[in-house]
Motif scaffolding. Structure first.
Motif, PDB file in Angstrom:
ATOM      1  N   ASP A  40     -13.701   4.739  -2.863  1.00 32.24           N
ATOM      2  CA  ASP A  40     -13.702   5.788  -4.433  1.00 32.24           C
ATOM      3  C   ASP A  40     -12.556   5.537  -5.460  1.00 32.24           C
ATOM      4  OD1 ASP A  40     -14.609   8.287  -5.417  1.00 32.24           O
ATOM      5  OD2 ASP A  40     -13.141   9.198  -4.542  1.00 32.24           O
ATOM      6  N   GLY A  41     -13.458   5.313  -6.449  1.00 30.59           N
ATOM      7  CA  GLY A  41     -12.580   5.539  -7.522  1.00 30.59           C
ATOM      8  C   GLY A  41     -11.928   3.231  -8.831  1.00 30.59           C
ATOM      9  N   ARG A  42     -12.672   2.606  -7.700  1.00 33.31           N
ATOM     10  CA  ARG A  42     -12.535   1.242  -7.518  1.00 33.31           C
ATOM     11  C   ARG A  42     -14.020   1.131  -8.186  1.00 33.31           C
ATOM     12  NH1 ARG A  42     -10.155  -0.802  -1.565  1.00 33.31           N
ATOM     13  NH2 ARG A  42      -8.862   1.301  -1.840  1.00 33.31           N
ATOM     14  N   ILE A  43     -13.034  -0.056  -8.972  1.00 30.73           N
ATOM     15  CA  ILE A  43     -14.097  -1.279 -10.059  1.00 30.73           C
ATOM     16  C   ILE A  43     -14.637  -2.260  -9.574  1.00 30.73           C
ATOM     17  CG2 ILE A  43     -14.983  -1.320 -12.486  1.00 30.73           C
ATOM     18  CD1 ILE A  43     -13.694   1.476 -11.994  1.00 30.73           C
ATOM     19  N   ALA A  44     -15.911  -2.498  -9.530  1.00 31.32           N
ATOM     20  CA  ALA A  44     -15.869  -3.885  -8.803  1.00 31.32           C
ATOM     21  C   ALA A  44     -17.273  -4.520  -9.647  1.00 31.32           C
ATOM     22  CB  ALA A  44     -16.925  -3.633  -7.609  1.00 31.32           C
ATOM     23  N   LEU A  45     -16.894  -5.522  -9.811  1.00 31.68           N
ATOM     24  CA  LEU A  45     -17.676  -6.965 -11.122  1.00 31.68           C
ATOM     25  C   LEU A  45     -18.556  -7.637 -10.000  1.00 31.68           C
ATOM     26  CD1 LEU A  45     -16.793  -7.861 -14.097  1.00 31.68           C
ATOM     27  CD2 LEU A  45     -18.141  -9.367 -12.520  1.00 31.68           C
ATOM     28  N   VAL A  46     -19.772  -7.726  -9.415  1.00 31.34           N
ATOM     29  CA  VAL A  46     -20.331  -8.401  -9.022  1.00 31.34           C
ATOM     30  C   VAL A  46     -21.459  -9.669  -9.855  1.00 31.34           C
ATOM     31  CG1 VAL A  46     -22.205  -9.054  -6.793  1.00 31.34           C
ATOM     32  CG2 VAL A  46     -20.978  -6.487  -7.250  1.00 31.34           C
ATOM     33  N   THR A  47     -21.272 -10.529  -9.399  1.00 24.23           N
ATOM     34  CA  THR A  47     -22.183 -11.698 -10.682  1.00 24.23           C
ATOM     35  C   THR A  47     -23.584 -11.786  -9.895  1.00 24.23           C
ATOM     36  OG1 THR A  47     -21.298 -13.560  -9.541  1.00 24.23           O
ATOM     37  CG2 THR A  47     -19.630 -12.304 -11.831  1.00 24.23           C
ATOM     38  N   GLY A  48     -24.494 -12.016 -10.139  1.00 18.53           N
ATOM     39  CA  GLY A  48     -25.315 -12.263  -9.552  1.00 18.53           C
ATOM     40  C   GLY A  48     -26.357 -11.502  -9.343  1.00 18.53           C
ATOM     41  N   SER A  49     -26.227  -9.922  -9.133  1.00 21.76           N
ATOM     42  CA  SER A  49     -26.284  -8.607  -8.286  1.00 21.76           C
ATOM     43  C   SER A  49     -27.567  -8.149  -8.930  1.00 21.76           C
ATOM     44  CB  SER A  49     -24.987  -8.033  -8.171  1.00 21.76           C
ATOM     45  OG  SER A  49     -25.250  -7.567  -9.944  1.00 21.76           O
ATOM     46  N   ALA A  50     -28.273  -9.181  -9.078  1.00 16.19           N
ATOM     47  CA  ALA A  50     -29.738  -8.244  -9.888  1.00 16.19           C
ATOM     48  C   ALA A  50     -30.458  -8.552  -8.818  1.00 16.19           C
ATOM     49  CB  ALA A  50     -30.233  -9.528 -10.626  1.00 16.19           C
ATOM     50  N   THR A  51     -30.308  -9.340  -7.940  1.00 18.09           N
ATOM     51  CA  THR A  51     -31.570  -9.641  -6.182  1.00 18.09           C
ATOM     52  C   THR A  51     -30.056  -9.968  -5.047  1.00 18.09           C
ATOM     53  OG1 THR A  51     -31.715 -12.015  -7.101  1.00 18.09           O
ATOM     54  CG2 THR A  51     -33.053  -9.797  -8.050  1.00 18.09           C
ATOM     55  N   GLY A  52     -30.762 -10.010  -3.735  1.00 15.37           N
ATOM     56  CA  GLY A  52     -30.274 -10.809  -2.951  1.00 15.37           C
ATOM     57  C   GLY A  52     -29.201 -10.231  -2.604  1.00 15.37           C
ATOM     58  N   LEU A  53     -28.462 -10.998  -2.025  1.00 16.96           N
ATOM     59  CA  LEU A  53     -27.402 -11.088  -1.290  1.00 16.96           C
ATOM     60  C   LEU A  53     -26.339  -9.913  -2.606  1.00 16.96           C
ATOM     61  CD1 LEU A  53     -24.771 -10.600   0.962  1.00 16.96           C
ATOM     62  CD2 LEU A  53     -24.420 -13.337  -0.002  1.00 16.96           C
ATOM     63  N   GLY A  54     -26.373 -10.557  -3.274  1.00 20.10           N
ATOM     64  CA  GLY A  54     -25.418  -9.944  -4.296  1.00 20.10           C
ATOM     65  C   GLY A  54     -26.241  -8.759  -4.734  1.00 20.10           C
ATOM     66  N   ARG A  55     -27.328  -7.894  -4.484  1.00 22.63           N
ATOM     67  CA  ARG A  55     -27.432  -6.959  -5.204  1.00 22.63           C
ATOM     68  C   ARG A  55     -27.135  -5.695  -3.783  1.00 22.63           C
ATOM     69  NH1 ARG A  55     -34.264  -4.573  -5.687  1.00 22.63           N
ATOM     70  NH2 ARG A  55     -34.056  -5.429  -7.936  1.00 22.63           N
ATOM     71  N   SER A  56     -27.079  -6.629  -2.459  1.00 26.50           N
ATOM     72  CA  SER A  56     -26.772  -5.732  -1.659  1.00 26.50           C
ATOM     73  C   SER A  56     -25.537  -5.303  -1.677  1.00 26.50           C
ATOM     74  CB  SER A  56     -27.001  -6.097  -0.237  1.00 26.50           C
ATOM     75  OG  SER A  56     -28.565  -6.750   0.098  1.00 26.50           O
ATOM     76  N   ILE A  57     -24.710  -6.437  -1.249  1.00 26.00           N
ATOM     77  CA  ILE A  57     -23.354  -5.869  -1.838  1.00 26.00           C
ATOM     78  C   ILE A  57     -23.363  -5.449  -2.628  1.00 26.00           C
ATOM     79  CG2 ILE A  57     -21.087  -7.280  -2.840  1.00 26.00           C
ATOM     80  CD1 ILE A  57     -22.496  -9.462  -1.372  1.00 26.00           C
ATOM     81  N   ALA A  83     -21.298   0.864  -3.807  1.00 31.91           N
ATOM     82  CA  ALA A  83     -21.704   2.072  -4.360  1.00 31.91           C
ATOM     83  C   ALA A  83     -21.950   2.944  -3.701  1.00 31.91           C
ATOM     84  CB  ALA A  83     -23.188   1.904  -5.421  1.00 31.91           C
ATOM     85  N   GLU A  84     -22.447   2.739  -2.534  1.00 30.05           N
ATOM     86  CA  GLU A  84     -22.290   3.286  -1.207  1.00 30.05           C
ATOM     87  C   GLU A  84     -20.723   4.205  -0.597  1.00 30.05           C
ATOM     88  OE1 GLU A  84     -26.657   2.598   0.233  1.00 30.05           O
ATOM     89  OE2 GLU A  84     -24.651   1.241   1.449  1.00 30.05           O
ATOM     90  N   ARG A  85     -20.019   2.890  -0.548  1.00 33.80           N
ATOM     91  CA  ARG A  85     -18.699   3.537  -0.569  1.00 33.80           C
ATOM     92  C   ARG A  85     -17.544   3.849  -2.028  1.00 33.80           C
ATOM     93  NH1 ARG A  85     -17.780  -0.952   4.538  1.00 33.80           N
ATOM     94  NH2 ARG A  85     -14.993  -0.213   4.340  1.00 33.80           N
TER      95      ARG A  85
END
Length: 262
Positions: free
Chosen positions: A5-22, A27-29
């Motif tokens: 909660d409160g942390r900022i995360a940047l995930v490259t290549g996150s439209a699909t696949g593994l990046g999306r899941s991460i 977000a869920e956490r």
């Protein structure tokens, strides 16, 4: 569990696949997430909606990580939040040439394009975001975390092409170098998945060939399963959470035991 909660995360290549899941699991956490894509705008918005449904504040940024200006644009999105706690270098490409003995299957351009995204891209992302990651450490007194998506290919020299395996091997050694150089403010680790049943493989073959590949993977892996993106993302979340607060410079195979060559 809202341990991020409160942390900022940047995930490259996150439209699909593994990046999306991460991204969705972050977000869920409780983390707020910056979604990145280079071509798949529709899929990126779908990923963003999934993160919003989990309660996350989300920004979507189109950028190519092989371009320094693209990396700066992603860093600017994080800067608007004041810091960056989590960076996942997930964007990657390959050139499919599975017969590694066919040395005419890859051109110099194939090698350079793959290297720019898979190796130079993560370096440029850290170059652009280092000050933000350090700022998060100074604010929270907790090491910021960087996770590189590597591959079993970088350890075993197998996979979609010699070029791909070579870039992931380079990414692995860069992970070790940067873990040493950026401590104690930043932790740097890598996950090395085996086969993942995503569009990455489906786009390279027809449906029958894909199903045959899944069956072959299940036969080879010690655990008798073909991993999906959520299976790998669960391992990624270990490195992105405080559960791994004393872990840096690690390369973790997440391959259902493929490396054991049953």
């Amino acid at each position: 569990m809202a341990d991020l909660d409160g942390r900022i995360a940047l995930v490259t290549g996150s439209a699909t696949g593994l990046g999306r899941s991460i991204a969705v699991k972050l977000a869920e956490r409780g983390a707020d997430v910056i979604i990145n894509y280079s071509r798949s705008s529709k899929e990126a918005e779908e990923a963003a909606d999934l993160c919003r449904d989990a309660g996350s504040q989300v920004e979507v940024v189109k950028a190519n990580v092989a371009d320094p200006e693209g990396c700066k644009a992603l860093a600017e999105a994080a800067a608007r939040r004041g810091r960056l706690d989590i960076l996942v270098n997930n964007a990657g490409i390959t050139r499919h040439a599975r017969d590694h003995s066919d040395l005419d299957a890859l051109s110099k351009a194939d090698f350079m394009d793959t290297y720019e995204v898979n190796v130079v891209g993560p370096y440029l992302m850290l170059q652009a975001t280092k000050s933000l990651l350090v700022a998060a450490h100074e604010t929270t007194k907790r090491a910021s975390t960087v996770l590189n998506t590597s591959s079993i290919a970088g350890i075993k020299g197998i996979g979609s092409s010699v070029a791909y395996a070579a870039t992931k091997g380079a990414l692995n050694t860069m992970t070790l170098s940067l873990a040493r150089a950026l401590a104690p403010a930043i932790r740097v680790n890598a996950i090395c998945p085996g086969f993942i049943a995503t569009r990455w493989f489906k786009d390279a073959m027809d449906e029958d060939a894909f199903e045959q590949t899944v069956q072959a993977v299940e036969a080879k892996c010690a655990l008798g399963v073909a991993s999906g993106p959520d299976d790998i993302a669960d391992a990624a979340l270990f490195f992105l959470s405080d559960a791994s607060r004393h872990v840096t410079g690690e390369l973790l195979l997440v391959d259902a035991g493929m490396h054991l060559n049953r």
